[in-house]
Design a protein around this motif. Structure first.
Motif, PDB file in Angstrom:
ATOM      1  N   TYR A  41       0.841  -1.202   0.000  1.00  0.00           N
ATOM      2  CA  TYR A  41       0.000   0.000   0.000  1.00  0.00           C
ATOM      3  C   TYR A  41       0.879   1.257   0.000  1.00  0.00           C
ATOM      4  O   TYR A  41       0.582   2.236  -0.689  1.00  0.00           O
ATOM      5  N   ALA A  72       2.091   1.798  -3.533  1.00  0.00           N
ATOM      6  CA  ALA A  72       1.000   2.109  -4.450  1.00  0.00           C
ATOM      7  C   ALA A  72       0.421   3.494  -4.211  1.00  0.00           C
ATOM      8  O   ALA A  72      -0.145   4.097  -5.136  1.00  0.00           O
ATOM      9  N   ILE A 100      -2.368  -4.317  -7.757  1.00  0.00           N
ATOM     10  CA  ILE A 100      -3.191  -3.577  -6.805  1.00  0.00           C
ATOM     11  C   ILE A 100      -4.568  -4.223  -6.670  1.00  0.00           C
ATOM     12  O   ILE A 100      -5.207  -4.542  -7.671  1.00  0.00           O
ATOM     13  N   TRP A 155      -8.135  -3.584  -6.366  1.00  0.00           N
ATOM     14  CA  TRP A 155      -9.085  -2.492  -6.532  1.00  0.00           C
ATOM     15  C   TRP A 155     -10.459  -2.891  -6.002  1.00  0.00           C
ATOM     16  O   TRP A 155     -10.782  -4.072  -5.895  1.00  0.00           O
ATOM     17  N   MET A 182      -9.337   0.873  -3.074  1.00  0.00           N
ATOM     18  CA  MET A 182      -8.256  -0.085  -3.241  1.00  0.00           C
ATOM     19  C   MET A 182      -7.812  -0.563  -1.863  1.00  0.00           C
ATOM     20  O   MET A 182      -7.990   0.151  -0.877  1.00  0.00           O
ATOM     21  N   TYR A 183      -7.298  -1.761  -1.789  1.00  0.00           N
ATOM     22  CA  TYR A 183      -6.860  -2.354  -0.524  1.00  0.00           C
ATOM     23  C   TYR A 183      -7.970  -2.335   0.529  1.00  0.00           C
ATOM     24  O   TYR A 183      -7.739  -2.131   1.715  1.00  0.00           O
ATOM     25  N   ASN A 212      -4.497   8.667  -5.637  1.00  0.00           N
ATOM     26  CA  ASN A 212      -4.759   7.551  -6.547  1.00  0.00           C
ATOM     27  C   ASN A 212      -6.030   7.736  -7.365  1.00  0.00           C
ATOM     28  O   ASN A 212      -6.470   6.820  -8.041  1.00  0.00           O
TER      29      ASN A 212
END
Length: 330
Positions: free
Chosen positions: A82, A85, A155, A157, A221-222, A230
């Motif tokens: 994370y 990213a 990633i 999403w 995301m995550y 992002n």
């Protein structure tokens, strides 16, 4: 704890070799579930949640999602952290350096937010973010993302297929393309005061590309809502194309019968074609696309990876381009 014998006797473990206490406790809980017969069905989900818990900071609002059933929507590759990213980004509205978005995006105002939908559709109008988020069930999809500059990430999403929104607004029979426009606010986005691009940022897809199940309208995301750097609060993710096709912070989606003139297509058409499918056999005019560097694998001896045609999604999307010259239509 691992203790390795060496020529000097026994060597103490490094901190990276010591199992964290929280992970040990998680495993104990899992064993207890196993004893009751409940763990068998939950094993895959348990591992995924544990990985995400270690990757995400838990500082943003959670965004629950179910596992996607779309073919090819989840890769088993190791996730990009994370931290990487959310700190190494291309988002020129905040600056051209990879660290600029994380450093400067905090001023972006994402509430309230709405998206104007217009053009060749039966149901044009402005949709609030809350209504967009309720339009279809949220799914988790672990996609590779490949940048035209030669780096890549993996990633997880959260969102749903853009096709869900397209069905809702009902395009007219004359619609052939979808144009995406992103926010351009000089007050909160210092990059739009520069002449690096003709703002606002515009991207586009053919309608059949936009309707493909892998094309994602992402809200998180995550397991959390999107960080501002992002593309909060919603963005496009098209995993078989170079990253600049996945427009961030969307404010308008327009259906048209003509191929949109994109921001990069206007700025440098000889370098950034409309299709921009990941293709190791078509070099950028200034560098090769045959290999890539996975962010997080930056050690001195880390080998570059071979770039995969369509970023590894050939089985799912190659039929979209049957009979096309992928070098001419780059």
């Amino acid at each position: 704890m691992l203790i390795r014998p060496t020529d000097r006797g026994y060597e103490h473990p490094t901190p990276s070799e010591i199992t964290p206490r929280a992970l040990v406790e998680n495993r104990r809980a899992w064993l207890a579930r196993l004893a009751t017969g409940a763990a068998g069905a939950a094993l895959a989900g348990w591992a995924a949640r544990d990985a995400l818990a270690q990757a995400a900071p838990g500082q943003l609002a959670p965004l629950p999602a179910v596992k996607s059933t779309v073919a090819g929507a989840t890769t088993m590759e190791k996730l990009t952290s994370y931290k990487d990213a959310s700190s190494y980004n291309n988002f020129y509205e905040f600056g051209t350096d990879k660290s600029d978005p994380a450093r400067l995006a905090g001023r972006l105002k994402t509430e309230p937010w709405s998206v104007q939908i217009d053009g060749l559709v039966k149901k044009p109008g402005r949709m609030a973010l809350e209504d967009l988020m309720k339009l279809a069930p949220m799914e988790e999809r672990i996609y590779r993302l490949r940048c035209v500059e030669g780096w890549s990430m993996v990633i997880p999403w959260v969102g749903y297929s853009l096709a869900e929104l397209i069905r809702h607004v009902e395009p007219l029979g004359s619609a052939r393309f979808v144009e995406f426009t992103t926010l351009a606010d000089p007050a909160t986005m210092p990059g739009v005061r520069s002449a690096v691009l003709d703002w606002p940022y515009v991207e586009g897809l053919r309608l059949d590309e936009a309707q493909h199940p892998l094309t994602l309208l992402a809200f998180g995301m995550y397991g959390e809502v999107l960080p501002k750097q992002n593309g909060a609060p919603l963005r496009l993710v098209v995993p078989w194309k170079y990253g600049f096709k996945s427009a961030k912070s969307l404010v308008r989606i327009r259906f048209t019968d003509r191929q949109p003139v994109t921001a990069w297509g206007r700025a440098a058409p000889q370098e950034y074609g409309f299709y921009s499918n990941v293709n190791p056999n078509v070099d950028h005019p200034r560098w090769s696309q045959a290999t890539e560097r996975r962010i997080g694998e930056d050690g001195l001896f880390a080998k570059k990876r071979k770039t995969l045609l369509f970023n590894g999604y050939e089985a799912q999307v190659a039929s979209l381009y049957a009979g096309m010259d992928l070098k001419a239509n780059f």
